[in-house]
Every structure is written in C-alpha cells, then in structure tokens.
Design an enzyme around this catalytic site. Structure first.
Site, PDB file in Angstrom:
ATOM      1  N   ASP A 233      -4.946  -3.721  -7.320  1.00 10.51           N
ATOM      2  CA  ASP A 233      -4.899  -3.865  -5.877  1.00 10.51           C
ATOM      3  C   ASP A 233      -5.411  -5.272  -5.570  1.00 10.51           C
ATOM      4  O   ASP A 233      -6.050  -5.909  -6.409  1.00 10.51           O
ATOM      5  CB  ASP A 233      -5.742  -2.785  -5.185  1.00 10.51           C
ATOM      6  CG  ASP A 233      -5.293  -2.614  -3.742  1.00 10.51           C
ATOM      7  OD1 ASP A 233      -5.546  -1.543  -3.162  1.00 10.51           O
ATOM      8  OD2 ASP A 233      -4.673  -3.551  -3.195  1.00 10.51           O
TER       9      ASP A 233
HETATM   10  C1  GLC Z   1      -4.043  -3.900   0.186  1.00  7.03           C
HETATM   11  C2  GLC Z   1      -3.786  -2.439  -0.125  1.00  7.03           C
HETATM   12  C3  GLC Z   1      -2.563  -2.224  -0.955  1.00  7.03           C
HETATM   13  C4  GLC Z   1      -1.558  -3.304  -0.619  1.00  7.03           C
HETATM   14  C5  GLC Z   1      -2.117  -4.610  -1.126  1.00  7.03           C
HETATM   15  C6  GLC Z   1      -1.239  -5.811  -0.758  1.00  7.03           C
HETATM   16  O1  GLC Z   1      -5.383  -4.168   0.298  1.00  7.03           O
HETATM   17  O2  GLC Z   1      -4.844  -1.666  -0.645  1.00  7.03           O
HETATM   18  O3  GLC Z   1      -2.064  -0.906  -0.657  1.00  7.03           O
HETATM   19  O4  GLC Z   1      -0.313  -3.029  -1.237  1.00  7.03           O
HETATM   20  O5  GLC Z   1      -3.443  -4.837  -0.670  1.00  7.03           O
HETATM   21  O6  GLC Z   1      -1.249  -6.015   0.614  1.00  7.03           O
END
Ligand code: GLC
Length: 724
Positions: A233
């Site tokens: 993430d």
């Molecule tokens: C965010 C989320 C994830 C998302 C990623 C990119 O913090 O937790 O679901 O796809 O970062 O934006």
C-alpha cells in the site's frame, strides 16, 4: 514471451535497472527499462472507476479534460445485488476503462471484511461475510483481467479499520484469520487467478503486512501458489531488509523522494556496504523482477497484441444502471405503500441534502472524476418527466464538501497527509464554529421542509451519509446519522407518516430514533453515475427491488461483536476478541436483536421457497458433495427476483461454531406465477472449520443442517445431512 526469454531478460538487467522496477518512480508508476523494451508499470485506483490523473510527484491532479470516467457502484452496492454476473460485468467495465486510460493495474477490488460498521472504508468492501465476498470477487477479478489489465486485490490483510491504520497491530486467532479474513483473498487468487495483491498498512502479530513472511511467503505464495505481483500500500513499507527478504515485489508510496524509498537507494547502499549479502539480495530482487515481468508478459506488455480498451462507452451505461437497480434494498413497505403511483402525484416534495448531492469525488483513493452523476433528485425529475411539480428542500444544513482530503491547508490533496492524520487543535475550534452554524441553519431548513410537507401529494426523504463519514483515512465516530437528521426525520414522520425514507449510505447507520415510525424505508448506496435514476425507478415502480443486505444493520454500535467481545478501534494493538463471530455469525449465535439482518430485503411481489432436500452424493475423507434441491415460486402479481440463501449448521459441534454460516446462494428471477426448481451443490468447504490444533481445515463426521433462508433471520426450511 517464454519463461526462458524472461530469464534472459533478467540476466541482461543491471542491478540498478532491477531496483528501479521494484519501487515507484512516480506516485502511480515504476520506471521501465527502455533499452530492453520493458515499459513502466502504470497503476491507478480504484474500486469505483479509474481515478483522475495526478502529477507524477505531487498530489495535485493534472486537470485533464479527458480523465473523467464511468463512476461505478461501490463494492458494497455490488455486494447488495448478490449477483455474480453483475460482479463480472463490473470487473469487465473497470478493466476495459483502465486499459482505455492506459493503465496496467487497477488497484481494486477492496475485499476486507466489515467487523464494525464504523470502519470508514466499508463502502469499498463487500460486507461481513467471507462466502458472499468470495463469490463476487472471483468474477470481478476475471472481468478486470480479461482486458489485459491486472487487478490488485486489497488490502492483504486485516485492514478492517482506518484508525491508526498505518501502525495498528492486529491480534487475531489463526482460526478467525483463516475462516473470516483470508477466504476471499484465497478465492481471488486460486479461482480468480488474480495477478495483483496489495499489502495492507497495518501489522499482523507485530509485523507490517506489506513485508510479512507468514502472510506473503507462507500463505500467499507457498500455500495458495500466487505468482503475481505483491504491491505495497502507498507508504506501507517500513523496513528495507524485511521488504527485500519477504515476497513483496513493488514498493509504492505517497512522497516524491522516490530514490529514498526503502527498496531504492537504501537497498543498493546496503548491498554495496555488505550489510546485506549481495548474492542473497540479488536472488531476492530477481524474484521480484520475475513476478513483475511475468505479469507484464501475461498482460502482453512485452510482446503480442494487447487490448486497447475504451472508457465512457454509451453501451456500458445499461450494466451500470442494472447494478444500481439491483443494489437497492427495500427494508420496509408497510401497507404496500411503495411503489408510488406517478399518475397520482402532481406535487412531489423531495427533502434531504443527499437527494441533491454528487458523491463521486469523495471517499479518499476511491474518489472518481465522473463523466456525470445522476443524483436522486435528477432521477425523480427524469422519471416524472415534467408532469409532476418536483419541489426540493435540503431539510438539513451541510457545508461539508464530501471529501475530507480535498483542499487541506498544507496540501492540495490529503492523501499524503492522511498517512499521518491527526486532528489539529485549531480544527477543533473550526468544528465548534461549524456546529454552531449547523444548529442555527438547521432550525431554518427544518421549518422550511416541514411546512412544505403539509400539502405535497407525496414526500420522499433522501438522507444518510456522505464521504465525509464513509471515507478512507478515518473511521466514523459513531453509527448515528449526521447533520441533525434524526430530529428532522422524526418530525417529518409526525407531519407525514407516509414519507418515503431513503438512506443513502456506505455502511450501516443507527435508525433507532425513528425507524418504527417509518412506513417505508429504502437503503441505497453510493451506487455510481446511474444511482439516482435507479433509485427513482424503484420508488416509482419501474423496477422491482431485489437487493439484499450484505451486512447486518445492528440496532446500535453497542450491539456489535467487535465492541462486545472484541475491540474497535483498539489502541496500538486491536484484539479481534469476537474471533469468528463476525456479523450475523454473532447476532445469530448470541441471539442479539438486529434492526435489519444480513441477507434481508423486501420485494414488490411475494415468493415462497419449498421442497428443500439435501442428499449426500459423495462422502469420502477428502471429498464431500451434498446436492441441495428446492423450488422458488413467485406468488405475487409482478416479476421479481428472490435471493435464496443456503446456510449450514453443525448440530453437535465439537468446537465453538457459529449457529449457521452462508455457504451457497442463488438469485432467482421469476415472472408472476412462475416456479423454478433449483439445484445447488455444497462441497467439503461448506462443512469445514479451521483446526488450530493440527493446522488446516477439517470436516467432522456428524449431523448437520442445511437451511434454506430469505435472510440470516428468516429460515424457511431445514434438511438434515449426516456426514460419516
Ligand atoms: C491508499 C489506499 C489504497 C490505494 C493506494 C493508492 O492509501 O490504502 O487502497 O489504492 O493508497 O492511492
């Protein structure tokens, strides 16, 4: 490209080139290796459509005129359809539009289980049951990936809250992990053949999920045979060595110091300094690059004819409308008050700011720059076609913009800030001033709405939540309705008991203040660009509602298992004390009254389900097969769809078990007067539980019940099954 060619490619890459492939060089892309024909790997959010484009290194959108896309129903709305075909169509559309927008991986779907209604991201997920989620994630992933785009099933695993999401350490039993929180991921990998998995921000048993050897290496790779890409993430990596040694393949984050990412220069420096053995490191880096090249190859990024995709295609609007229609859940309809008769309504009063609110650009990373969005008010105007005077009154004052990330003082997009969000003191002052304005304005708005309610032919109230509450980065403070809605709805129902009450939500809300006084109650979700039209079609009877709740609506949060038996949101650690008793597994087993149960939903017609039989057709040690038969009849006056639910119960469990668990379902469409005979099959997984002592799922011989139900609280027939 053959495996041999991929190996040859790896052998030609320099260490720097390989390292460039395993971390972000922009917010949503890694670097390619042009000299060898390896393109950058471009990703994009999210579960409700392809997110707008940002600058490479700043959380400000580029302001393109061509990155508005289809705004799709949220995953909870999709789950409320209980329709596997619509899940496939949703995936197919999402993948096609991602390809059309030039992406290689769409960061979707989100499939974390809802253990508490207050979780801010519940709307991005598919409710409280692992079987329902599993059955929908598989076709969704297949739909995405048939477009030469990788899915990225998230967040692996146990990302069930937003509070302290970057650091919270989840303490959960192995059995609850295996029976509740992992099954949908396992289905996505084994049955859906997902090419991407996103590690979760949180920790499990003390280690960050983005570089967790047990989760990633032991379970995901070894047990499930996953050979796709594991992406962190954004900001989920916290240690170079752990990230190197675990089966994480790609580090992404929210800061623009791309070369300082853990798997960037720091990794190179550790190798050059000898802090990490070069041979070991190179072998691990090669594994990561191999996973990435393998997926690129499957997406035809390295050679072959790749699908091009499109977006905003007119022809896709019907599928979006269908999903929105089938996601609407009719919760109350006393005296058959609904559907409303267009011909009898000359003056319609619509009250509630949600009737007139566009929801697409909110919720955090799931936000969507929608090509258009039909609000409920637009939908009512569309379906009544000018023959009815439609009057709108907001009813309550809401100055929120519906996006807690937009326009934060020190950054143009709160995604970076959300990773270290903490309510600043001055924010508290603003909140007090805001609450004062709210109170003053509400009195005025409420009086205006109530006085208008007196002489309208019909009144529809559309309230609920917005993405100031259903959002990434924060959990809801409680289950209550915001903006003083309880008082307004109560007073409105006194003036007009026939008010049609619509709750537009992304997660369950506490309606106890007025629900008994409402004669009709409709639950709709953030159901995408066609949502308002679909809601109008249901309320005015063009469509017969067929949605069923994918999550329990408890009477109050104090009834929730994660509050009674567990912790939510906990502190630095959070104990899943409720163990396997999540959602209906708790309310049902512990006989806790709910407002509306899992699987519940009414129709404008009536169904009966009869003739249940369950026969063991195979019963060897490893293989069980039970054939379940029953009939569904539409005894009402109009076509509709029933969701036949099959639960399984162990009559004499040797270990603690839920009273019953969903193990099959079928959505049955029937004309008035029609009957269909259904046959479903249960395999050993329907009777198994995770044996913590010996590790692994097992089926105990014994007496089981197969229950045919309309919801977790309405069993219509039971058949006995003996497994030797
Ligand atoms: C965010 C989320 C994830 C998302 C990623 C990119 O913090 O937790 O679901 O796809 O970062 O934006």
């Amino acid at each position: 490209m053959t495996d041999e060619k991929i190996e040859a490619l790896i052998s030609e890459l320099t260490l720097q080139e390989k390292v460039d492939m395993i971390h972000g060089s922009e917010f949503f892309s890694t670097k390619g290796v042009e000299r060898l024909g390896i393109p950058p790997f471009k990703t994009s959010d999210g579960p409700m459509g392809v997110r707008k484009d940002f600058k490479k290194d700043a959380w400000t959108d580029i302001g393109l005129s061509y990155d508005a896309v289809s705004y799709m129903p949220c995953n909870t709305a999709l789950a409320a359809t209980w329709n596997r075909e619509l899940a496939y169509l949703a995936g197919r559309l999402l993948g096609k539009e991602a390809r059309g927008r030039g992406k290689d991986m769409i960061l979707a779907p989100g499939i974390n289980i809802m253990r508490n209604p207050r979780c801010g991201r519940s709307f991005e997920y598919m409710g409280e049951d692992p079987y329902l989620t599993s059955e929908l994630v598989v076709p969704l992933v297949k739909g995405i990936e048939e477009n030469d785009v990788s899915s990225c099933v998230k967040h692996f695993a146990l990302n069930n809250q937003e509070t302290k999401r970057l650091e919270v350490n989840v303490e959960v039993s192995e059995r609850a992990l295996r029976e509740i929180y992992l099954p949908a991921f396992e289905a996505a990998v084994k049955k859906g053949k997902a090419k991407g998995i996103m590690g979760a921000y949180n920790k499990l048993r003390g280690t960050h999920c983005c570089h967790h050897e047990y989760l990633l290496d032991k379970i995901l790779r070894e047990e499930w045979g996953f050979d796709g890409i594991v992406v962190s993430d954004w900001g989920g990596v916290h240690d170079t060595k752990e990230a190197l040694m675990s089966s994480l393949d790609m580090e992404m984050s929210v800061t623009s110091d791309f070369d300082d990412y853990y798997l960037a220069d720091p990794l190179i420096k550790m190798i050059e300094s000898g802090e990490i053995d070069r041979e070991t490191a190179v072998a691990k880096i090669d594994d990561k690059v191999r996973h990435i090249l393998k997926v690129m190859n499957e997406l035809r990024m390295l050679d072959g004819e790749r699908k091009s995709g499109t977006y905003n295609d007119f022809n896709d609007k019907e599928a979006l409308r269908r999903t929105a229609r089938e996601s609407v859940v009719l919760l109350k309809n006393d005296d058959g008050m609904l559907p409303l008769d267009k011909k009898k309504i000359k003056k319609l009063l619509v009250i509630g700011e949600n009737a007139n609110r566009m929801q697409a650009l909110g919720g955090g990373s799931a936000e969507i720059k929608a090509l258009y969005e039909i609000t409920p008010l637009m939908g009512f105007n569309m379906i009544l076609g000018g023959n009815t005077q439609v009057i709108y009154k907001p009813g309550y004052y809401n100055e929120d913009i519906g996006n807690i990330w937009a326009g934060t003082d020190d950054s143009e997009n709160g995604q970076a800030d959300s990773l270290n969000a903490s309510p600043e003191p001055e924010k508290k002052v603003k909140d007090e001033e805001k609450a004062k304005r709210q109170k003053e304005k509400n009195a005025e708005y409420m009086a205006d709405a109530l006085s208008a309610a007196k002489d309208a032919d019909a009144v529809i109230y559309v309230g609920g939540l917005t993405h100031d509450f259903d959002t990434e980065g924060q959990d809801r403070a409680d289950m209550k309705l915001p903006y003083g809605q309880d008082e307004l709805i109560s007073k409105l129902l006194e003036v007009r008991p026939d008010t049609v009450v619509v709750m537009q939500v992304g997660s369950p809300v506490d309606m106890s203040a007025w629900v008994d006084k409402a004669k009709s109650l409709v639950c709709c979700w953030y159901a995408g660009m066609e949502g308002g039209a679909a809601l109008a079609e249901v309320i005015f009877g063009d469509v017969n509602p067929s949605g069923r709740l994918p999550e329990t609506f408890p009477v109050s949060e104090n009834d929730c298992p994660s509050v009674v038996l567990g912790e939510f949101p906990g502190g630095d650690s959070v104990k899943y004390g409720e163990d396997i008793f999540v959602g209906y597994r708790y309310y049902d087993t512990y006989d806790v009254h709910t407002a509306f149960p899992f699987g519940y939903g009414l129709s404008y017609t009536d169904f009966v389900m009869t003739g249940l039989s369950a026969n063991v057709v195979k019963n060897t040690k490893d293989r069980k097969r039970v054939e379940v038969k029953f009939s569904v009849s539409n005894i009402g006056s109009r076509a509709g769809a029933e969701v036949a639910q099959i639960y399984v119960a162990d009559k004499l469990p040797k270990v603690k078990k839920a009273a019953k668990e969903l193990k099959a379902f079928e959505k049955v469409y029937l004309e008035a007067g029609e009957t269909k005979h259904i046959t479903l099959e249960l395999d050993e997984s329907a009777f198994s539980y995770y044996d913590e002592e010996n590790g692994g799922f097992k089926v105990d011989a014994g007496n089981y019940m197969v229950l045919l139900a309309k919801s977790a609280e309405e069993v219509v027939d039971i058949a006995d099954v003996i497994l030797k």
